[in-house]
Design a protein around this motif. Sequence first.
Motif, PDB file in Angstrom:
ATOM      1  N   SER A   5      10.478  16.878  24.846  1.00 14.22           N
ATOM      2  CA  SER A   5      11.671  17.370  25.543  1.00 14.22           C
ATOM      3  C   SER A   5      11.951  16.551  26.801  1.00 14.22           C
ATOM      4  CB  SER A   5      11.507  18.843  25.920  1.00 14.22           C
ATOM      5  OG  SER A   5      11.441  19.635  24.766  1.00 14.22           O
ATOM      6  N   LEU A   6      10.897  16.178  27.502  1.00 14.46           N
ATOM      7  CA  LEU A   6      11.053  15.343  28.698  1.00 14.46           C
ATOM      8  C   LEU A   6      11.636  13.973  28.330  1.00 14.46           C
ATOM      9  CD1 LEU A   6       7.703  16.269  30.466  1.00 14.46           C
ATOM     10  CD2 LEU A   6       9.996  16.700  31.389  1.00 14.46           C
ATOM     11  N   ILE A   7      11.232  13.457  27.180  1.00 16.69           N
ATOM     12  CA  ILE A   7      11.779  12.180  26.703  1.00 16.69           C
ATOM     13  C   ILE A   7      13.241  12.350  26.302  1.00 16.69           C
ATOM     14  CG2 ILE A   7      11.654  10.479  24.837  1.00 16.69           C
ATOM     15  CD1 ILE A   7       8.558  10.868  24.937  1.00 16.69           C
ATOM     16  N   GLU A   8      13.547  13.394  25.545  1.00 20.23           N
ATOM     17  CA  GLU A   8      14.925  13.646  25.113  1.00 20.23           C
ATOM     18  C   GLU A   8      15.881  13.767  26.287  1.00 20.23           C
ATOM     19  OE1 GLU A   8      15.216  17.058  22.549  1.00 20.23           O
ATOM     20  OE2 GLU A   8      13.778  16.211  21.125  1.00 20.23           O
ATOM     21  N   GLU A   9      15.428  14.418  27.339  1.00 25.40           N
ATOM     22  CA  GLU A   9      16.281  14.631  28.521  1.00 25.40           C
ATOM     23  C   GLU A   9      16.205  13.466  29.507  1.00 25.40           C
ATOM     24  OE1 GLU A   9      18.448  17.135  28.856  1.00 25.40           O
ATOM     25  OE2 GLU A   9      17.845  17.816  26.856  1.00 25.40           O
ATOM     26  N   LYS A  10      15.489  12.411  29.128  1.00 25.78           N
ATOM     27  CA  LYS A  10      15.384  11.183  29.921  1.00 25.78           C
ATOM     28  C   LYS A  10      14.647  11.355  31.255  1.00 25.78           C
ATOM     29  CE  LYS A  10      18.780   8.807  27.407  1.00 25.78           C
ATOM     30  NZ  LYS A  10      18.282   9.099  26.126  1.00 25.78           N
ATOM     31  N   PHE A  11      13.806  12.381  31.364  1.00 26.96           N
ATOM     32  CA  PHE A  11      12.949  12.521  32.536  1.00 26.96           C
ATOM     33  C   PHE A  11      11.718  11.618  32.392  1.00 26.96           C
ATOM     34  CE2 PHE A  11      15.004  16.813  32.551  1.00 26.96           C
ATOM     35  CZ  PHE A  11      15.755  16.612  33.686  1.00 26.96           C
ATOM     36  N   LEU A  12      11.304  11.405  31.160  1.00 21.24           N
ATOM     37  CA  LEU A  12      10.184  10.522  30.848  1.00 21.24           C
ATOM     38  C   LEU A  12      10.736   9.373  30.024  1.00 21.24           C
ATOM     39  CD1 LEU A  12       7.132   9.894  30.790  1.00 21.24           C
ATOM     40  CD2 LEU A  12       6.945  11.407  28.800  1.00 21.24           C
ATOM     41  N   ASN A  13      10.566   8.152  30.530  1.00 26.09           N
ATOM     42  CA  ASN A  13      11.131   6.981  29.857  1.00 26.09           C
ATOM     43  C   ASN A  13      10.203   6.367  28.833  1.00 26.09           C
ATOM     44  OD1 ASN A  13      13.486   7.162  31.405  1.00 26.09           O
ATOM     45  ND2 ASN A  13      12.525   6.039  33.078  1.00 26.09           N
ATOM     46  N   GLU A  14       8.903   6.457  29.081  1.00 25.92           N
ATOM     47  CA  GLU A  14       7.934   5.892  28.140  1.00 25.92           C
ATOM     48  C   GLU A  14       6.600   6.602  28.306  1.00 25.92           C
ATOM     49  OE1 GLU A  14       6.987   1.792  28.949  1.00 25.92           O
ATOM     50  OE2 GLU A  14       6.860   2.127  31.094  1.00 25.92           O
ATOM     51  N   ILE A  15       5.835   6.613  27.220  1.00 24.83           N
ATOM     52  CA  ILE A  15       4.511   7.223  27.275  1.00 24.83           C
ATOM     53  C   ILE A  15       3.532   6.134  27.682  1.00 24.83           C
ATOM     54  CG2 ILE A  15       2.698   8.379  25.972  1.00 24.83           C
ATOM     55  CD1 ILE A  15       4.913   9.673  24.307  1.00 24.83           C
ATOM     56  N   SER A  16       3.364   6.035  28.976  1.00 23.69           N
ATOM     57  CA  SER A  16       2.449   5.075  29.586  1.00 23.69           C
ATOM     58  C   SER A  16       2.113   5.608  30.965  1.00 23.69           C
ATOM     59  CB  SER A  16       3.109   3.699  29.700  1.00 23.69           C
ATOM     60  OG  SER A  16       4.169   3.755  30.639  1.00 23.69           O
ATOM     61  N   LYS A  17       1.164   4.980  31.601  1.00 20.98           N
ATOM     62  CA  LYS A  17       0.831   5.408  32.963  1.00 20.98           C
ATOM     63  C   LYS A  17       2.024   5.186  33.882  1.00 20.98           C
ATOM     64  CE  LYS A  17      -3.065   3.298  33.825  1.00 20.98           C
ATOM     65  NZ  LYS A  17      -4.416   2.928  34.289  1.00 20.98           N
ATOM     66  N   ALA A  18       2.710   4.071  33.733  1.00 22.19           N
ATOM     67  CA  ALA A  18       3.890   3.797  34.571  1.00 22.19           C
ATOM     68  C   ALA A  18       4.970   4.845  34.316  1.00 22.19           C
ATOM     69  CB  ALA A  18       4.425   2.399  34.295  1.00 22.19           C
ATOM     70  N   GLY A  19       5.171   5.216  33.055  1.00 25.18           N
ATOM     71  CA  GLY A  19       6.158   6.241  32.731  1.00 25.18           C
ATOM     72  C   GLY A  19       5.805   7.581  33.348  1.00 25.18           C
ATOM     73  N   TYR A  20       4.531   7.915  33.339  1.00 21.16           N
ATOM     74  CA  TYR A  20       4.090   9.183  33.924  1.00 21.16           C
ATOM     75  C   TYR A  20       4.137   9.164  35.449  1.00 21.16           C
ATOM     76  CZ  TYR A  20       2.964  12.297  30.110  1.00 21.16           C
ATOM     77  OH  TYR A  20       3.057  13.174  29.062  1.00 21.16           O
ATOM     78  N   VAL A  21       3.883   8.015  36.057  1.00 22.58           N
ATOM     79  CA  VAL A  21       4.013   7.918  37.512  1.00 22.58           C
ATOM     80  C   VAL A  21       5.453   8.231  37.904  1.00 22.58           C
ATOM     81  CG1 VAL A  21       4.014   6.316  39.473  1.00 22.58           C
ATOM     82  CG2 VAL A  21       2.061   6.376  37.920  1.00 22.58           C
ATOM     83  N   GLU A  22       6.405   7.656  37.175  1.00 21.65           N
ATOM     84  CA  GLU A  22       7.822   7.932  37.452  1.00 21.65           C
ATOM     85  C   GLU A  22       8.154   9.401  37.203  1.00 21.65           C
ATOM     86  OE1 GLU A  22      10.233   6.151  38.985  1.00 21.65           O
ATOM     87  OE2 GLU A  22       8.502   4.875  39.372  1.00 21.65           O
ATOM     88  N   LEU A  23       7.606   9.966  36.131  1.00 21.36           N
ATOM     89  CA  LEU A  23       7.825  11.378  35.821  1.00 21.36           C
ATOM     90  C   LEU A  23       7.297  12.267  36.940  1.00 21.36           C
ATOM     91  CD1 LEU A  23       8.606  13.688  33.854  1.00 21.36           C
ATOM     92  CD2 LEU A  23       6.313  13.442  32.861  1.00 21.36           C
ATOM     93  N   LEU A  24       6.099  11.984  37.419  1.00 26.90           N
ATOM     94  CA  LEU A  24       5.514  12.782  38.498  1.00 26.90           C
ATOM     95  C   LEU A  24       6.345  12.669  39.778  1.00 26.90           C
ATOM     96  CD1 LEU A  24       1.722  12.016  37.916  1.00 26.90           C
ATOM     97  CD2 LEU A  24       2.925  14.165  37.430  1.00 26.90           C
ATOM     98  N   LYS A  25       6.858  11.485  40.035  1.00 21.93           N
ATOM     99  CA  LYS A  25       7.713  11.301  41.218  1.00 21.93           C
ATOM    100  C   LYS A  25       9.017  12.096  41.071  1.00 21.93           C
ATOM    101  CE  LYS A  25       5.822   6.920  42.747  1.00 21.93           C
ATOM    102  NZ  LYS A  25       6.058   5.486  42.974  1.00 21.93           N
ATOM    103  N   LYS A  26       9.606  12.062  39.877  1.00 25.05           N
ATOM    104  CA  LYS A  26      10.829  12.844  39.631  1.00 25.05           C
ATOM    105  C   LYS A  26      10.545  14.336  39.804  1.00 25.05           C
ATOM    106  CE  LYS A  26      12.932   9.605  36.389  1.00 25.05           C
ATOM    107  NZ  LYS A  26      13.258   9.342  34.978  1.00 25.05           N
ATOM    108  N   ALA A  27       9.420  14.771  39.289  1.00 24.48           N
ATOM    109  CA  ALA A  27       9.048  16.183  39.426  1.00 24.48           C
ATOM    110  C   ALA A  27       8.843  16.532  40.897  1.00 24.48           C
ATOM    111  CB  ALA A  27       7.784  16.477  38.623  1.00 24.48           C
ATOM    112  N   GLY A  28       8.210  15.642  41.645  1.00 27.66           N
ATOM    113  CA  GLY A  28       7.979  15.873  43.072  1.00 27.66           C
ATOM    114  C   GLY A  28       9.269  15.933  43.876  1.00 27.66           C
TER     115      GLY A  28
END
Length: 191
Positions: free
Chosen positions: A66-89
């Motif tokens: 769902s996070l990928i579909e809504e474009k909150f998560l761009n890729e399943i990688s550490k870099a993608g998750y760092v960006e996701l965590l920043k967006k969440a923060g």
Amino acid sequence: MKKLLQIIILTVTTSCGSTKNTTDLNFDEKFELCSEIKYNLLIDEFGPIDEKLIYKKNIHSLLENSLIEEKFLNEISKAGYVELLKKAGRNEINPEFFDKLKTDIGFDPYFLFPMNSHLSCYGYLFEQLKIFDKSSWQFKFCLAYNKFEAYGELNTDNEYLIEALNKIPEDKFQKILYRKLFLDLIYINLN
């Protein structure tokens, strides 16, 4: 009964193996088994939604997709998750996202995102079974994550959380097993 058998198998397999020079594969197997046992206990406690069992067992994948579909998560990688965590923060993931997820699956999976359940398996494998040592990436991850918790403000864009994430090797991070802790944080903190 099934869970008891899994616990016995975990104990027997770890007691028969070497406690010092175990491979990452050995750690992965035992970590996955520990996480699975804990998660199955959680699913059993969660309630009688048997027709939704497939959703319950795959809730982390559903959230990630769902996070990928809504474009909150761009890729399943550490870099993608760092960006996701920043967006969440930065609260860029709006509450409507979680409402839509709940509607899509037909229930609120809040209790299926246990805080630190997966982290307790690291502790069990380190303290009880001696599967890894202080020079391992697992120990360094736990130490960094403990700094995140000790900081007190469990914000997902916290530098200690990002440091912890970066301790996980990229090839390990490709397994959802090692991403669940971060998905738990996002769901619990933002929902």
